[in-house]
Each structure stands twice: as structure tokens, then as C-alpha cells.
Design a protein around this motif. Structure first.
Motif, PDB file in Angstrom:
ATOM      1  N   GLN A 170     -46.217  -4.281  32.060  1.00 28.64           N
ATOM      2  CA  GLN A 170     -47.173  -4.316  33.205  1.00 28.64           C
ATOM      3  C   GLN A 170     -48.139  -3.296  33.423  1.00 28.64           C
ATOM      4  O   GLN A 170     -49.149  -3.565  33.860  1.00 28.64           O
ATOM      5  CB  GLN A 170     -46.121  -4.413  34.741  1.00 28.64           C
ATOM      6  CG  GLN A 170     -45.084  -5.364  34.801  1.00 28.64           C
ATOM      7  CD  GLN A 170     -45.712  -6.758  34.873  1.00 28.64           C
ATOM      8  OE1 GLN A 170     -46.922  -7.202  34.715  1.00 28.64           O
ATOM      9  NE2 GLN A 170     -45.133  -7.663  35.548  1.00 28.64           N
ATOM     10  N   ARG A 189     -50.868  -4.245  31.027  1.00 26.55           N
ATOM     11  CA  ARG A 189     -51.792  -5.377  31.431  1.00 26.55           C
ATOM     12  C   ARG A 189     -52.709  -4.634  32.294  1.00 26.55           C
ATOM     13  O   ARG A 189     -53.755  -5.540  32.390  1.00 26.55           O
ATOM     14  CB  ARG A 189     -50.804  -6.467  31.928  1.00 26.55           C
ATOM     15  CG  ARG A 189     -49.905  -6.984  31.102  1.00 26.55           C
ATOM     16  CD  ARG A 189     -49.072  -8.281  31.551  1.00 26.55           C
ATOM     17  NE  ARG A 189     -48.322  -9.011  30.717  1.00 26.55           N
ATOM     18  CZ  ARG A 189     -46.949  -8.592  30.685  1.00 26.55           C
ATOM     19  NH1 ARG A 189     -46.429  -7.977  31.656  1.00 26.55           N
ATOM     20  NH2 ARG A 189     -46.318  -9.083  29.784  1.00 26.55           N
ATOM     21  N   HIS A 241     -46.918 -11.090  40.504  1.00 26.29           N
ATOM     22  CA  HIS A 241     -47.265 -10.606  39.605  1.00 26.29           C
ATOM     23  C   HIS A 241     -48.077 -11.400  38.606  1.00 26.29           C
ATOM     24  O   HIS A 241     -48.780 -10.963  37.753  1.00 26.29           O
ATOM     25  CB  HIS A 241     -46.019 -10.014  38.677  1.00 26.29           C
ATOM     26  CG  HIS A 241     -45.095  -9.103  39.314  1.00 26.29           C
ATOM     27  ND1 HIS A 241     -45.599  -7.883  39.731  1.00 26.29           N
ATOM     28  CD2 HIS A 241     -43.865  -9.077  39.756  1.00 26.29           C
ATOM     29  CE1 HIS A 241     -44.466  -7.255  40.162  1.00 26.29           C
ATOM     30  NE2 HIS A 241     -43.608  -7.949  40.166  1.00 26.29           N
ATOM     31  N   ARG A 288     -51.802 -10.158  37.368  1.00 26.54           N
ATOM     32  CA  ARG A 288     -51.886  -9.249  36.329  1.00 26.54           C
ATOM     33  C   ARG A 288     -51.536  -9.904  34.875  1.00 26.54           C
ATOM     34  O   ARG A 288     -51.809  -9.401  34.067  1.00 26.54           O
ATOM     35  CB  ARG A 288     -50.574  -8.024  36.582  1.00 26.54           C
ATOM     36  CG  ARG A 288     -50.628  -6.932  35.695  1.00 26.54           C
ATOM     37  CD  ARG A 288     -49.657  -6.052  36.172  1.00 26.54           C
ATOM     38  NE  ARG A 288     -49.756  -5.297  37.465  1.00 26.54           N
ATOM     39  CZ  ARG A 288     -49.090  -5.746  38.465  1.00 26.54           C
ATOM     40  NH1 ARG A 288     -47.834  -6.661  38.411  1.00 26.54           N
ATOM     41  NH2 ARG A 288     -49.437  -5.121  39.632  1.00 26.54           N
ATOM     42  N   TYR A 289     -50.724 -10.852  34.854  1.00 24.38           N
ATOM     43  CA  TYR A 289     -50.644 -11.632  33.579  1.00 24.38           C
ATOM     44  C   TYR A 289     -51.934 -12.418  33.448  1.00 24.38           C
ATOM     45  O   TYR A 289     -52.379 -12.772  32.340  1.00 24.38           O
ATOM     46  CB  TYR A 289     -49.391 -12.775  33.724  1.00 24.38           C
ATOM     47  CG  TYR A 289     -48.048 -12.204  33.917  1.00 24.38           C
ATOM     48  CD1 TYR A 289     -47.350 -12.050  32.524  1.00 24.38           C
ATOM     49  CD2 TYR A 289     -47.316 -11.661  34.978  1.00 24.38           C
ATOM     50  CE1 TYR A 289     -46.063 -11.234  32.509  1.00 24.38           C
ATOM     51  CE2 TYR A 289     -46.218 -11.215  34.885  1.00 24.38           C
ATOM     52  CZ  TYR A 289     -45.558 -10.863  33.672  1.00 24.38           C
ATOM     53  OH  TYR A 289     -44.251 -10.421  33.544  1.00 24.38           O
ATOM     54  N   LEU A 307     -44.344  -1.249  42.257  1.00 25.86           N
ATOM     55  CA  LEU A 307     -44.384  -2.398  41.299  1.00 25.86           C
ATOM     56  C   LEU A 307     -43.423  -3.609  42.013  1.00 25.86           C
ATOM     57  O   LEU A 307     -43.620  -4.486  42.090  1.00 25.86           O
ATOM     58  CB  LEU A 307     -44.188  -2.266  39.726  1.00 25.86           C
ATOM     59  CG  LEU A 307     -44.164  -3.473  38.866  1.00 25.86           C
ATOM     60  CD1 LEU A 307     -45.708  -4.189  38.972  1.00 25.86           C
ATOM     61  CD2 LEU A 307     -44.016  -2.974  37.382  1.00 25.86           C
TER      62      LEU A 307
END
Length: 317
Positions: free
Chosen positions: A125, A128, A274, A277-278, A314
């Protein structure tokens, strides 16, 4: 007669043998990170001063600023800050994430890097975060399209089914844009597919006056300088005489295929929390696909500067 595809420059990859030779230990990896961040000389992350002293035993950190008196290392002020993982682990993880078109799961990183799965997930993470966002608005012509990310309702446990119908029910809406002149893409989670939401996405990502190509979705109606292709009647490419171009969204559809294959084949599930972010990583790899592997790694390492992603932030609700 089919139009020939434009030639691409040959990209140079890095084999596993070369990777280990390049990063044989933490010292070599640390030197590489420093050369990426401080190409013009070491500077203090706190005050920007170039006056520093070396700490012989490297404790608590290898450098100390002579102006603000703060200790620092190449980790400070980046997503690597406070990480207990070695520099070699970071460099190898960046290579794996940068060169895997469909992404890398935390379970694979856990096995390949010999670290725990939670550490691998947190590590990925933070890396990224190093994929930079597309800067500025995209000029025309651009392709716009939406994508739905998520599993099928029938495959969910009965207790998690929404029971609101089929199709896109329960899926996350993602809007994307591709600039044809540079082949850059950008994608992000949006609230829905209504006109207000999609028009807002266009205003934030597309420059004024740009030629826009979409499908016939009603949410795109009313956009300026806009032409749609009618997928519902089997039309996927149409002439655009005014701009001597073709109206289609095929380039963006290609990007969606990569995202969906990564979702189903690598990650199997991506939460709304999330997902952006991906998507940043998918878009970053796509936008840098013509660069050599080491150039992509360098861009990610530089992109981690000035960012911080703490574990408690996070996982916070």
C-alpha cells in the motif's frame, strides 16, 4: 486494410539474477534510494539544508543536519519512514509491483520476500502511494467510460447479499479518462453514473474545449464538444469528420480489461476504501509501460517522497 500499429521503443527489463546483483544487500539498496532522491546532493528533509554531518555508527540515523540539528535518513519524509523492513526488501518489492501488469497480491509478496502477510500488505500500500497522479487536466481528444468493480451477488454469502437485483448491484463505480495524444489514463472511484457525477468528473479531469468520445450512456449527455458511439446497436467505431478522427472508447476498454483481470486473477476482492490506491497503481503502470524497468522503479521511488501512510490511518474506519 488495417492500419499498422505504431512502433514502440524496446523496453529493457531486469531479470531476477540482475535484480539480486543490483541489490545484493541493504547497503547497496540504500545507496540506490539515495541516488534517486538526492541526485543533486543530500539535503535535510526537515529544513532543506545541504549542510550535514555523517554519523559514524549510523545511530539513530546516518546523517545529522548542521542547521536544524535533526537526524535523518533517506527514509525520512517518504512512505518508508518508520519502516523496520530493510532497504533491499523495499527495492525488491518495488520491482515486483512495478513490473507486474495485473498487480501483486500481499500473499505473493509475503512468500517472495519472506515477511509476514500483514507487513507485505502494508508495504504494498505504501509503494502504491508512489505512483503519481496524472498532473493537470487532459487535453483532447479524450475517451471517457465507466467501469463496475466487484463480485457477483450470487457468489456472495447469503448474509452479505443486498437482494436489490442483479447486474451492477453491489459493485463500485469507477470513472476513467484516456488522453489519446499521450496515451495517459486516469481512473477513480465515483459516487454513481448520474449526469451530475460524471459531468463533475469531466470538469475535474478534462481541459476546456477538448473533444470527448463516450458510449451512449445518458450520464454523458450534455457534455460540450462530445460525440458518442452506440454500443447498444453494435456500433463501436464511428467517423468524426469534424476532427478527422474516429469516435470510440476502445483504448479505455483495453485499460479496463487489465483492471478486471487484476481484480479477478490477482486480488479477488478490492474494498471501496482502498480501491483508489490500486487504481493509481494500475494507471501508473499503464502510463509508464514504455519505460525500462529501472526507470519505472526510479519514478516510484521518487514518487514516495513527501508522502506518509501510517498503518493506523490505513486501517481506520
Amino acid at each position: 486494410m488495417k492500419k499498422a500499429r505504431p512502433a514502440r521503443p524496446k523496453r529493457r527489463g531486469v531479470s531476477l539474477v540482475e535484480l539480486i546483483e543490483f541489490f545484493p544487500d541493504d547497503q547497496a539498496a540504500e545507496a540506490w534510494f539515495e541516488s534517486r532522491r538526492w541526485a543533486n546532493g543530500i539535503t535535510c528533509p526537515d529544513c532543506g539544508s545541504s549542510r550535514y554531518s555523517d554519523i559514524k555508527d549510523r545511530k539513530p540515523m546516518p546523517y545529522r543536519c548542521k542547521d536544524c540539528r535533526a537526524y535523518f535518513s533517506v527514509r525520512k519524509g517518504t512512505t518508508m519512514q518508520s519502516s523496520k523492513l530493510g532497504y533491499q526488501t523495499w527495492a525488491l518489492a518495488i520491482h515486483l509491483i512495478a513490473t507486474s501488469v495485473k498487480g501483486v497480491s500481499s500473499l505473493k509478496l509475503h512468500r517472495d520476500l519472506k515477511i509476514s502477510q500483514p507487513s507485505a500488505w502494508y508495504l504494498a500500500q505504501r509503494i502504491r502511494e508512489g505512483f503519481g497522479e496524472v498532473i493537470g487536466k487532459m487535453g483532447g481528444p479524450v475517451e471517457l467510460d465507466e467501469c463496475f468493480v466487484g463480485g457477483k451477488e450470487k457468489n456472495k454469502h447469503r448474509s452479505k447479499r443486498l437482494r436489490l437485483g442483479r447486474g451492477i448491484v453491489g459493485k463500485i463505480v469507477v470513472a476513467g479518462v484516456k488522453e489519446r495524444t499521450t496515451n495517459r489514463v486516469w481512473a477513480e472511484v465515483v459516487a454513481g453514473t448520474d449526469a451530475e457525477t460524471l459531468h463533475g468528473f469531466v470538469r475535474s479531469r478534462v481541459g476546456a474545449g477538448a473533444r470527448i468520445y463516450t458510449d451512449e450512456h445518458r450520464g454523458y449527455q450534455g457534455l460540450p464538444n462530445h460525440q458518442a458511439v452506440r454500443h447498444s446497436v453494435g456500433e463501436y467505431v464511428a467517423d468524426d469528420p469534424e476532427n478527422r478522427s474516429l469516435a470510440h472508447t476502445n483504448g479505455l476498454e483495453c485499460f479496463w480489461s487489465i483492471v478486471k483481470r487484476g481484480y479477478h486473477g490477482t486480488f479477488h476482492h478490492l474494498s471501496r476504501k482502498h480501491l483508489n490506491r490500486y487504481l493509481r497503481a494500475f494507471a501508473g503502470r499503464y502510463n509508464m509501460r514504455s519505460l525500462d524497468a529501472l526507470e519505472v522503479m526510479s519514478a516510484i521511488a521518487r514518487g514516495m517522497e513527501g508522502k506518509r501512510l501510517r498503518y493506523r490511518d490505513l486501517i481506520a474506519e
